[in-house]
Scaffold this motif. Structure first.
Motif, short mmCIF file in Angstrom:
data_model
loop_
_atom_site.label_atom_id
_atom_site.label_comp_id
_atom_site.label_asym_id
_atom_site.label_seq_id
_atom_site.Cartn_x
_atom_site.Cartn_y
_atom_site.Cartn_z
N GLU A 136 52.09 61.92 198.02
CA GLU A 136 52.99 62.13 199.15
C GLU A 136 53.08 63.63 199.48
O GLU A 136 53.13 64.02 200.63
CB GLU A 136 54.38 61.59 198.82
CG GLU A 136 55.37 61.62 199.96
CD GLU A 136 55.06 60.61 201.05
OE1 GLU A 136 55.42 60.87 202.21
OE2 GLU A 136 54.44 59.56 200.73
N ASP A 137 53.08 64.44 198.42
CA ASP A 137 53.02 65.90 198.55
C ASP A 137 51.81 66.38 197.76
O ASP A 137 51.79 66.29 196.53
CB ASP A 137 54.31 66.53 198.01
CG ASP A 137 54.30 68.06 198.08
OD1 ASP A 137 53.25 68.64 198.44
OD2 ASP A 137 55.33 68.67 197.76
N LYS A 138 50.80 66.86 198.46
CA LYS A 138 49.53 67.18 197.80
C LYS A 138 49.67 68.25 196.73
O LYS A 138 48.79 68.39 195.88
CB LYS A 138 48.48 67.62 198.83
CG LYS A 138 48.85 68.86 199.61
CD LYS A 138 47.77 69.18 200.65
CE LYS A 138 48.13 70.40 201.50
NZ LYS A 138 48.26 71.62 200.71
N ASP A 139 50.77 68.98 196.74
CA ASP A 139 50.98 70.02 195.74
C ASP A 139 51.85 69.56 194.58
O ASP A 139 52.14 70.35 193.67
CB ASP A 139 51.64 71.24 196.40
CG ASP A 139 50.76 71.87 197.48
OD1 ASP A 139 49.54 71.96 197.25
OD2 ASP A 139 51.30 72.25 198.53
N ASP A 140 52.25 68.30 194.59
CA ASP A 140 53.13 67.78 193.54
C ASP A 140 52.56 66.48 192.97
O ASP A 140 52.70 65.42 193.59
CB ASP A 140 54.53 67.54 194.10
CG ASP A 140 55.53 67.11 193.03
OD1 ASP A 140 55.12 67.00 191.85
OD2 ASP A 140 56.70 66.87 193.36
N ILE A 148 46.39 59.27 195.76
CA ILE A 148 47.00 59.75 197.00
C ILE A 148 48.40 60.26 196.69
O ILE A 148 49.20 59.55 196.08
CB ILE A 148 47.05 58.63 198.06
CG1 ILE A 148 45.63 58.21 198.44
CG2 ILE A 148 47.81 59.10 199.29
CD1 ILE A 148 45.57 57.03 199.39
N THR A 203 54.33 63.02 192.94
CA THR A 203 54.58 62.22 194.14
C THR A 203 53.46 61.20 194.37
O THR A 203 53.18 60.83 195.52
CB THR A 203 54.73 63.13 195.37
OG1 THR A 203 53.49 63.85 195.58
CG2 THR A 203 55.86 64.13 195.19
N MET A 244 49.69 58.50 206.90
CA MET A 244 49.64 59.72 206.11
C MET A 244 48.57 60.67 206.61
O MET A 244 48.74 61.89 206.56
CB MET A 244 49.43 59.38 204.63
CG MET A 244 50.62 58.71 203.96
SD MET A 244 50.38 58.46 202.19
CE MET A 244 50.50 60.16 201.59
N GLU A 299 49.97 62.36 209.65
CA GLU A 299 50.98 63.35 209.28
C GLU A 299 50.41 64.54 208.53
O GLU A 299 51.15 65.48 208.21
CB GLU A 299 52.06 62.67 208.42
CG GLU A 299 52.86 61.60 209.18
CD GLU A 299 53.79 60.82 208.26
OE1 GLU A 299 54.68 60.13 208.77
OE2 GLU A 299 53.60 60.89 207.02
N GLY A 300 49.13 64.50 208.23
CA GLY A 300 48.49 65.60 207.53
C GLY A 300 48.70 65.58 206.03
O GLY A 300 48.32 66.53 205.33
N LYS A 301 49.28 64.49 205.50
CA LYS A 301 49.50 64.39 204.06
C LYS A 301 48.21 64.05 203.33
O LYS A 301 48.06 64.36 202.15
CB LYS A 301 50.57 63.34 203.77
CG LYS A 301 51.95 63.72 204.28
CD LYS A 301 52.97 62.64 203.99
CE LYS A 301 54.36 63.04 204.50
NZ LYS A 301 55.36 61.97 204.24
N ILE A 302 47.30 63.39 204.01
CA ILE A 302 45.95 63.15 203.49
C ILE A 302 45.00 64.01 204.31
O ILE A 302 44.94 63.88 205.53
CB ILE A 302 45.56 61.66 203.60
CG1 ILE A 302 46.45 60.80 202.72
CG2 ILE A 302 44.09 61.47 203.21
CD1 ILE A 302 46.18 59.30 202.84
#
Length: 356
Positions: free
Chosen positions: A281-285, A279, A288, A301, A304-307
């Motif tokens: 925090e930033d799906k592109d990094d 998982i 994180t 998450m 918030e759309g992070k997952i």
């Protein structure tokens, strides 16, 4: 490198790299082994540098210097690494761990060998793995051979009757028996099953059956057939296909099957092998990575759309299994060699651990 020949396995583990990464191997460590906390992946407590130093008293405990590590013999290094894994071996010995296998680890022969050898090693040290698999890449290959195009909706395979025949043939007849053969060859004893065998799983249509076709959910789990296998140190290998009460076969998401089996077996841990670091925090990094998170944190998450996307079914099955008594659930990076051992036997882990 740590040789596992003493456990009847002819491969080496690249723990020497991980061993060098822990700066706290240079610190004083006076705590008994029982104080280590294998459930805490974010603990700041030092790892165990070696068994000898752990047995010293506070006044006489020597300080481990970097020069000592560099001058350690290969045999001493192996002993140090084994000592570090002791609290994890104590925690998980005699316990059941359900592992869902798929993704990159299924496509690469070297990663496949890594997973199989990890399973066998865990079995040899008294841990009871249950192995659940899908077979997406193999199914797609065979669909292509007969001219059928794979279709997906929100990460789930759209399955008509023709596709269901291929799914059953590939998962139960080919992938399952291939994995059983590999595990047996590596030195353990595996038994191949599907959800239909021994009424292990009873399926029901998915609420989205109109869009997905013969894609099902798990209605009932009866682990009776698994218990004697686990108790006798066999490794069950389970294909994610099941039938409903009328005998209609359904394709069931392997993550869902693994989560439901973990709950029914009272497993200590559920592990999902994926194609991502865990998982984020930033799906592109990838930097994180969230190493440990609670159910409440996961739900936040998601809100918030992070997952999102394909990660949602994975975290959902983890949350459901935790709610039914599984102690911890981990989503780990199956692209990493020996990620199973890293997750189970070290405090470093190999992905994200979700706790209740």
């Amino acid at each position: 490198m740590l040789s596992a020949k003493t456990l009847g396995i002819s491969y080496s583990l690249p723990f020497s790299k991980k061993y060098r990464k822990f700066s706290n191997h240079n610190s004083r460590f006076n705590c008994p082994l029982s104080l280590a906390d294998p459930t805490n992946k974010t603990s700041t407590a030092p790892s165990i540098p070696c068994l000898k130093s752990c047995l010293q008293t506070a006044d006489s405990s020597p300080k481990i210097e970097l020069s000592d590590l560099k001058s350690a013999s290969p045999a001493q290094t192996r002993v140090d690494i084994l000592a570090e894994s002791l609290p994890y071996l104590q925690k998980f010995r005699g316990k059941t761990i359900v592992v869902k296998y798929g993704g990159a680890a299924m496509k690469s022969q070297s990663l496949q060998a890594s997973v199989i050898n990890d399973l066998v090693l865990l079995s040899c040290v008294g841990i009871h793995p249950v192995f659940v698999h899908g077979g997406g890449p193999e199914i797609n290959l065979w669909l292509d051979r007969i001219g059928l195009k794979p279709n997906f909706l929100n990460g789930l395979r759209v399955t008509d009757s023709s596709t269901m025949e291929i799914v059953t043939m590939v998962l139960v007849g080919k992938v399952n028996k291939h994995l059983v053969s590999l595990i047996n060859k590596a030195g353990a004893t595996a038994v191949g099953l599907s959800g239909m065998d021994g009424r292990l799983l009873t399926a029901r249509p998915s609420p989205k059956a109109a869009q997905l076709g013969l894609v099902g959910d798990v209605a009932i789990v009866d682990p009776t057939i698994l218990r004697p296998l686990v108790d006798n140190n066999h490794i069950p290998v389970i294909a994610s296909v099941a039938a409903d009460e009328n005998g209609q076969s359904y394709n069931i998401n392997a993550d869902t099957v693994a989560g439901e089996l973990a709950a029914a077996l009272g497993a200590e841990k559920l592990i999902l092998l994926t194609d991502v670091a865990g998982i984020l925090e930033d799906k592109d990094d990838p930097k994180t990575l969230v190493k440990e998170i609670s159910i409440a944190g996961v739900k936040k998450m998601v809100e918030e759309g992070k997952i999102a996307g394909g990660m949602i079914p994975k975290v959902s099955c983890c949350i459901r299994s935790l709610a039914q008594g599984v102690r911890t659930a981990s989503i780990i990076d199956g692209r990493v060699q020996h990620s199973l051992l890293l997750e189970v036997l070290t405090d470093e882990g190999a992905g994200t651990m979700i706790t209740g």
